[in-house]
Design an enzyme around this catalytic site. Structure first.
Site, PDB file in Angstrom:
ATOM      1  N   ARG A 176     -13.021   2.895  26.455  1.00 20.98           N
ATOM      2  CA  ARG A 176     -11.853   3.233  25.614  1.00 20.98           C
ATOM      3  C   ARG A 176     -11.525   2.134  24.605  1.00 20.98           C
ATOM      4  O   ARG A 176     -10.358   1.853  24.315  1.00 20.98           O
ATOM      5  CB  ARG A 176     -10.603   3.536  26.472  1.00 20.98           C
ATOM      6  CG  ARG A 176     -10.712   4.742  27.326  1.00 20.98           C
ATOM      7  CD  ARG A 176     -11.012   6.018  26.528  1.00 20.98           C
ATOM      8  NE  ARG A 176     -11.473   7.038  27.440  1.00 20.98           N
ATOM      9  CZ  ARG A 176     -12.757   7.189  27.781  1.00 20.98           C
ATOM     10  NH1 ARG A 176     -13.710   6.462  27.227  1.00 20.98           N
ATOM     11  NH2 ARG A 176     -13.107   8.099  28.641  1.00 20.98           N
ATOM     12  N   SER A 253      -4.684  11.467  28.527  1.00 19.05           N
ATOM     13  CA  SER A 253      -4.344  10.414  29.499  1.00 19.05           C
ATOM     14  C   SER A 253      -3.456   9.367  28.838  1.00 19.05           C
ATOM     15  O   SER A 253      -3.826   8.820  27.796  1.00 19.05           O
ATOM     16  CB  SER A 253      -5.610   9.726  29.993  1.00 19.05           C
ATOM     17  OG  SER A 253      -6.474  10.682  30.559  1.00 19.05           O
ATOM     18  N   GLU A 355      -3.348   4.102  26.979  1.00 22.09           N
ATOM     19  CA  GLU A 355      -4.582   4.438  26.260  1.00 22.09           C
ATOM     20  C   GLU A 355      -4.319   4.723  24.774  1.00 22.09           C
ATOM     21  O   GLU A 355      -5.102   4.308  23.921  1.00 22.09           O
ATOM     22  CB  GLU A 355      -5.251   5.643  26.928  1.00 22.09           C
ATOM     23  CG  GLU A 355      -6.543   6.041  26.248  1.00 22.09           C
ATOM     24  CD  GLU A 355      -7.230   7.211  26.918  1.00 22.09           C
ATOM     25  OE1 GLU A 355      -7.492   7.134  28.128  1.00 22.09           O
ATOM     26  OE2 GLU A 355      -7.516   8.200  26.233  1.00 22.09           O
TER      27      GLU A 355
HETATM   28  C1  LIG Z   1      -4.841  17.181  25.453  1.00 27.17           C
HETATM   29  C2  LIG Z   1      -5.597  15.921  25.113  1.00 27.17           C
HETATM   30  C3  LIG Z   1      -6.771  15.598  25.786  1.00 27.17           C
HETATM   31  C4  LIG Z   1      -7.484  14.427  25.464  1.00 27.17           C
HETATM   32  N1  LIG Z   1      -8.629  14.139  26.156  1.00 27.17           N
HETATM   33  C5  LIG Z   1      -9.336  13.008  25.860  1.00 27.17           C
HETATM   34  C6  LIG Z   1     -10.538  12.704  26.577  1.00 27.17           C
HETATM   35  O1  LIG Z   1     -10.979  13.443  27.452  1.00 27.17           O
HETATM   36  N2  LIG Z   1     -11.195  11.559  26.258  1.00 27.17           N
HETATM   37  C7  LIG Z   1     -10.748  10.723  25.292  1.00 27.17           C
HETATM   38  O2  LIG Z   1     -11.403   9.688  25.058  1.00 27.17           O
HETATM   39  N3  LIG Z   1      -9.625  10.995  24.598  1.00 27.17           N
HETATM   40  C8  LIG Z   1      -8.904  12.118  24.848  1.00 27.17           C
HETATM   41  N4  LIG Z   1      -7.752  12.397  24.167  1.00 27.17           N
HETATM   42  C9  LIG Z   1      -7.272  11.454  23.139  1.00 27.17           C
HETATM   43  C10 LIG Z   1      -7.655  11.844  21.697  1.00 27.17           C
HETATM   44  O3  LIG Z   1      -7.879  13.210  21.574  1.00 27.17           O
HETATM   45  C11 LIG Z   1      -8.890  11.120  21.172  1.00 27.17           C
HETATM   46  O4  LIG Z   1      -8.703   9.739  21.251  1.00 27.17           O
HETATM   47  C12 LIG Z   1      -9.195  11.504  19.706  1.00 27.17           C
HETATM   48  O5  LIG Z   1     -10.403  10.915  19.316  1.00 27.17           O
HETATM   49  C13 LIG Z   1      -8.102  11.067  18.737  1.00 27.17           C
HETATM   50  O6  LIG Z   1      -8.398  11.662  17.478  1.00 27.17           O
HETATM   51  P1  LIG Z   1      -7.292  11.897  16.392  1.00 27.17           P
HETATM   52  O7  LIG Z   1      -7.983  12.360  15.167  1.00 27.17           O
HETATM   53  O8  LIG Z   1      -6.233  12.766  16.927  1.00 27.17           O
HETATM   54  O9  LIG Z   1      -6.737  10.414  16.180  1.00 27.17           O
HETATM   55  P2  LIG Z   1      -5.262   9.992  15.777  1.00 27.17           P
HETATM   56  O10 LIG Z   1      -4.347  10.203  16.932  1.00 27.17           O
HETATM   57  O11 LIG Z   1      -4.878  10.592  14.476  1.00 27.17           O
HETATM   58  O12 LIG Z   1      -5.459   8.426  15.581  1.00 27.17           O
HETATM   59  C14 LIG Z   1      -5.746   7.611  16.711  1.00 27.17           C
HETATM   60  C15 LIG Z   1      -5.944   6.162  16.230  1.00 27.17           C
HETATM   61  O13 LIG Z   1      -7.105   6.104  15.405  1.00 27.17           O
HETATM   62  C16 LIG Z   1      -6.772   5.692  14.076  1.00 27.17           C
HETATM   63  N5  LIG Z   1      -7.590   6.494  13.175  1.00 27.17           N
HETATM   64  C17 LIG Z   1      -7.646   7.847  13.074  1.00 27.17           C
HETATM   65  N6  LIG Z   1      -8.570   8.191  12.164  1.00 27.17           N
HETATM   66  C18 LIG Z   1      -9.078   7.036  11.671  1.00 27.17           C
HETATM   67  C19 LIG Z   1     -10.063   6.731  10.688  1.00 27.17           C
HETATM   68  N7  LIG Z   1     -10.720   7.689  10.025  1.00 27.17           N
HETATM   69  N8  LIG Z   1     -10.329   5.425  10.441  1.00 27.17           N
HETATM   70  C20 LIG Z   1      -9.693   4.442  11.122  1.00 27.17           C
HETATM   71  N9  LIG Z   1      -8.749   4.671  12.040  1.00 27.17           N
HETATM   72  C21 LIG Z   1      -8.458   5.960  12.309  1.00 27.17           C
HETATM   73  C22 LIG Z   1      -5.286   5.948  13.932  1.00 27.17           C
HETATM   74  O14 LIG Z   1      -4.702   5.086  12.966  1.00 27.17           O
HETATM   75  C23 LIG Z   1      -4.809   5.659  15.332  1.00 27.17           C
HETATM   76  O15 LIG Z   1      -4.705   4.273  15.524  1.00 27.17           O
HETATM   77  C24 LIG Z   1      -7.011  13.555  24.452  1.00 27.17           C
HETATM   78  C25 LIG Z   1      -5.824  13.886  23.782  1.00 27.17           C
HETATM   79  C26 LIG Z   1      -5.117  15.048  24.113  1.00 27.17           C
HETATM   80  C27 LIG Z   1      -3.862  15.392  23.373  1.00 27.17           C
END
Ligand SMILES: Cc1cc2nc3c(=O)[nH]c(=O)nc-3n(C[C@H](O)[C@H](O)[C@H](O)COP(=O)(O)OP(=O)(O)OC[C@H]3O[C@@H](n4cnc5c(N)ncnc54)[C@H](O)[C@@H]3O)c2cc1C
Length: 363
Positions: A176, A253, A355
């Protein structure tokens, strides 16, 4: 909110206190100083540079599924990453390399690779958010993580003001984590994944998944079966976004599984002697990864446990903290997270760490 991200309404006032809540899966977060939308890599870079020229802080937001944004919001420029698409950039008899734009919805990409018979992402089905965010915390689930298939990340380096291609070996991938998490330096523009041409999944590594598929750990299964089964298991735990199910209004999580030194693990086993054996997995250097869900449950915080303003542990998964009414504040969610962290520390002597990325708030 569905897997497809919310789009800004024309003329909407970003300083409205409810602004950022619209773009996060927790439905939390206050106003933005300014809200920008970027639909291509060039536009992402330009929006970031324009904010810098205005001397505004920048928050990159894609699916909003791994952020907790404070009630005060973000006073700088929020850049919504909405670039889309992927293309083949290399192939040989056994593998393909796909270059994926940062804003491509992750699960759409996984579906497309499974459909084409490209193996390597199938166990990451059903995870919300964008492809560009997957390297940030080395997204993983059900025995797969993106570090295994990413070959390079293209990023805008805000320090050197140039676009660079970072080979996977330099991304600092860890459980992570990566060089990108909690760093303002990198803006991910696209990600290269090398996948195997195969109708079958990689060896199934996760016992629960193997059991659900009716195979042994180490067996391979048709890609579509792996995807469908992972999605079914995830949905049962509230881990697939569903606008109608408040148990999914979370960041997945909330805490990472703590990785303990051998002495700390022994101390935990002593303290938990009356609670049973803590579920754990061996890690490099004799360290042990322990189930955060188990620790939380044994410290007395069961599924459905509520905090202020109706925030609650999901009724389907102990690790997911939810804004189940959709009306709570970030302060309430943080109060629940603190109660859990402190309770686990007091009862079992282990410190849990969040996380998601916390923005203008802290636990
Ligand atoms: C229901 C649910 C289940 C999930 N299950 C998992 C799982 O099984 N495993 C897991 O690892 N995660 C899980 N997650 C967490 C999450 O989905 C992942 O971490 C996902 O990759 C986040 O993507 P996002 O586009 O929503 O990022 P965001 O929430 O928009 O951003 C997350 C972080 O990344 C940064 N960021 C976003 N895009 C960029 C970019 N292009 N360049 C630089 N920085 C950037 C943001 O500034 C922020 O700091 C889950 C979340 C939910 C709600």
């Amino acid at each position: 909110m569905s897997d497809v991200y919310a789009e800004p309404t024309t003329g909407a006032d970003p300083t409205d206190p409810a602004t950022l809540a619209r773009y996060t899966t927790l439905r939390l977060g206050g106003p933005a100083g300014r809200l920008e939308i970027a639909t291509s890599a060039d536009e992402i870079v330009r929006k970031v540079q324009e904010a810098e020229a205005r001397e505004q802080a920048v928050l990159l937001l894609a699916g909003g599924s791994n952020v907790v944004i404070g009630d005060q919001g973000f006073p700088g420029a929020v850049v919504l990453i909405r670039s889309r698409g992927f293309r083949l950039v290399a192939e040989d008899a056994d593998t393909v390399t796909v270059r994926v734009e940062a804003g491509e919805p992750w699960d759409d990409l996984v579906a497309a690779t499974v459909e084409r018979g490209w193996s390597g992402l199938e166990c990451l089905s059903g995870i919300p958010g964008s492809a560009g965010a997957t390297p940030i915390q080395n997204v993983g689930a059900y025995g797969q993580e993106v570090a295994e298939t990413i070959t390079a990340v293209e990023a805008y380096d805000r320090t050197r003001r140039t676009v660079v291609r970072i080979p996977a070996a330099d991304c600092g991938f860890a459980y992570r984590g990566s060089i990108f998490k909690y760093s303002d330096r990198w803006v991910v523009l696209s990600v290269d994944f090398r996948l195997t041409r195969s109708p079958l999944s990689g060896p199934v590594r996760y016992t629960e998944l193997a059991r659900a598929l009716g195979v042994e750990v180490g067996d391979r299964v048709p890609l579509a079966d792996a995807r469908a089964t992972v999605r079914r298991l995830r949905a049962g735990k509230g881990m697939v976004l569903d606008a109608r199910d408040p148990d999914t209004w979370s960041v997945g999580s909330f805490f990472t599984n703590p990785v303990l030194e051998p002495e700390a693990y022994d101390r935990l086993r002593e303290r938990a002697a009356d609670l049973g054996e803590p579920p754990s997995w061996p890690c490099p250097g004799d360290t042990v990864k322990v189930s955060a869900a188990w620790l939380i449950d044994k410290a007395g915080f069961g599924r459905g446990h509520t905090g202020p303003e109706g925030v609650a542990i999901s009724t389907k998964h102990t690790l997911a903290l939810t804004n189940r009414t959709g009306t709570a504040s970030t302060a309430a969610l943080i109060a629940l997270a603190r109660e859990i962290r402190d309770g686990v520390q007091t009862r079992l002597g282990v410190t849990l760490h969040p996380e998601p990325v916390l923005i203008n708030c802290a636990i």
